[in-house]
Write a protein that holds these residues in place. Structure first.
Motif, PDB file in Angstrom:
ATOM      1  N   SER A 229       0.832  -1.203   0.000  1.00  0.00           N
ATOM      2  CA  SER A 229       0.000   0.000   0.000  1.00  0.00           C
ATOM      3  C   SER A 229       0.869   1.258   0.000  1.00  0.00           C
ATOM      4  O   SER A 229       0.517   2.280  -0.580  1.00  0.00           O
ATOM      5  CB  SER A 229      -0.970   0.003   1.176  1.00  0.00           C
ATOM      6  N   TYR A 230       2.048   1.139   0.614  1.00  0.00           N
ATOM      7  CA  TYR A 230       2.995   2.265   0.616  1.00  0.00           C
ATOM      8  C   TYR A 230       3.474   2.565  -0.802  1.00  0.00           C
ATOM      9  O   TYR A 230       3.508   3.717  -1.238  1.00  0.00           O
ATOM     10  CB  TYR A 230       4.162   1.918   1.549  1.00  0.00           C
ATOM     11  N   ILE A 231       3.820   1.501  -1.559  1.00  0.00           N
ATOM     12  CA  ILE A 231       4.279   1.673  -2.941  1.00  0.00           C
ATOM     13  C   ILE A 231       3.164   2.257  -3.814  1.00  0.00           C
ATOM     14  O   ILE A 231       3.389   3.143  -4.630  1.00  0.00           O
ATOM     15  CB  ILE A 231       4.798   0.323  -3.519  1.00  0.00           C
TER      16      ILE A 231
ATOM     17  N   LYS B 224       1.242   9.403  -5.777  1.00  0.00           N
ATOM     18  CA  LYS B 224       1.814  10.719  -5.522  1.00  0.00           C
ATOM     19  C   LYS B 224       2.653  11.185  -6.709  1.00  0.00           C
ATOM     20  O   LYS B 224       2.581  12.329  -7.125  1.00  0.00           O
ATOM     21  CB  LYS B 224       2.676  10.683  -4.256  1.00  0.00           C
ATOM     22  N   ASN B 225       3.409  10.231  -7.262  1.00  0.00           N
ATOM     23  CA  ASN B 225       4.221  10.526  -8.438  1.00  0.00           C
ATOM     24  C   ASN B 225       3.343  10.975  -9.608  1.00  0.00           C
ATOM     25  O   ASN B 225       3.641  11.954 -10.280  1.00  0.00           O
ATOM     26  CB  ASN B 225       5.016   9.271  -8.811  1.00  0.00           C
ATOM     27  N   SER B 226       2.236  10.265  -9.833  1.00  0.00           N
ATOM     28  CA  SER B 226       1.313  10.633 -10.905  1.00  0.00           C
ATOM     29  C   SER B 226       0.699  12.001 -10.643  1.00  0.00           C
ATOM     30  O   SER B 226       0.553  12.809 -11.560  1.00  0.00           O
ATOM     31  CB  SER B 226       0.171   9.612 -11.014  1.00  0.00           C
ATOM     32  N   LEU B 227       0.344  12.271  -9.393  1.00  0.00           N
ATOM     33  CA  LEU B 227      -0.240  13.567  -9.048  1.00  0.00           C
ATOM     34  C   LEU B 227       0.766  14.691  -9.250  1.00  0.00           C
ATOM     35  O   LEU B 227       0.412  15.774  -9.710  1.00  0.00           O
ATOM     36  CB  LEU B 227      -0.748  13.564  -7.602  1.00  0.00           C
ATOM     37  N   ASP B 228       2.032  14.410  -8.944  1.00  0.00           N
ATOM     38  CA  ASP B 228       3.086  15.401  -9.172  1.00  0.00           C
ATOM     39  C   ASP B 228       3.194  15.752 -10.653  1.00  0.00           C
ATOM     40  O   ASP B 228       3.372  16.907 -11.019  1.00  0.00           O
ATOM     41  CB  ASP B 228       4.447  14.877  -8.691  1.00  0.00           C
ATOM     42  N   ILE B 229       3.082  14.720 -11.516  1.00  0.00           N
ATOM     43  CA  ILE B 229       3.158  14.958 -12.948  1.00  0.00           C
ATOM     44  C   ILE B 229       1.970  15.810 -13.405  1.00  0.00           C
ATOM     45  O   ILE B 229       2.137  16.750 -14.173  1.00  0.00           O
ATOM     46  CB  ILE B 229       3.230  13.616 -13.731  1.00  0.00           C
TER      47      ILE B 229
END
Ligand SMILES: [Zn+2]
Length: 195
Positions: A119-121, A127-132
């Motif tokens: 779930s952490y991954i 989060k990475n997708s949201l950053d993009i």
């Protein structure tokens, strides 16, 4: 180990997502063109009152680049354990986790023991997708508000904005598209959590 690197193909993919052009090729070489002068990756020049450059195929102001640099700036020592970060894997891990590789390994090991690793991954990926999406939104809004005679040449997306740009309408469209993307990413994360 996830890598948070804002690659050109990510930019193109996000741009295509936002413009509904999901089938478009994302591997093409990008160049920035102006009527009188051609600029390429890494060039720095002054236009109007701003200093511009091309990074990852995107025309952007140098001050904006400085902000990005600041974001990925790495201190000499790990804020978590205080050791000097000099290993090859320290840098990519610091970018994501804000700690050294050893600390990340230890942290992830603890998560695995507790059964919380998956779930952490997933959260990290979301989060990475949201950053993009965030970076795309600010890029697009910036492009809308700075484009007049200039254009970024790639799949014709920005070119179509030149001349008779309805800034209000385009801003609205970008905000709606990014909102939809964010909701989609968050929904996917929550669905996985329940599964
Ligand atoms: Zn550390």
């Amino acid at each position: 180990m996830l890598k948070k690197e804002f690659k050109r193909k990510d930019v193109n993919r996000a741009r295509n997502l936002l413009t509904g052009n999901s089938g478009a090729s994302t591997g093409t070489q990008i160049g920035y063109k102006k009527e009188t002068k051609d600029y390429k990756e890494g060039d720095v020049w002054t236009e109007g009152r701003k200093t511009w450059t091309i990074k990852n195929g995107i025309k952007q102001t140098v001050s904006k680049l400085d902000a990005i640099k600041k974001e990925v700036f790495m201190p000499l020592c790990c804020p978590n354990c205080g050791k000097v970060m000099k290993k090859r894997l320290d840098k990519p891990n610091y970018k994501i986790h804000k700690k050294c590789f050893d600390c990340v390994v230890e942290f992830e090991h603890k998560l695995k023991i507790r059964g919380e690793y998956d779930s952490y991954i997933k959260k990290l990926e979301a989060k990475n997708s949201l950053d993009i999406v965030d970076e795309m939104e600010s890029y697009l809004l910036d492009a809308i508000n700075t484009s007049n005679s200039s254009f970024v040449s790639e799949d014709g997306v920005i070119e179509r904005w030149v001349g008779g740009v309805d800034k209000v309408e385009l801003t609205k469209q970008v905000k709606e598209a990014t909102k939809t993307r964010r909701e989609h990413i968050e929904k996917k994360l929550n669905d996985k959590k329940r599964a």
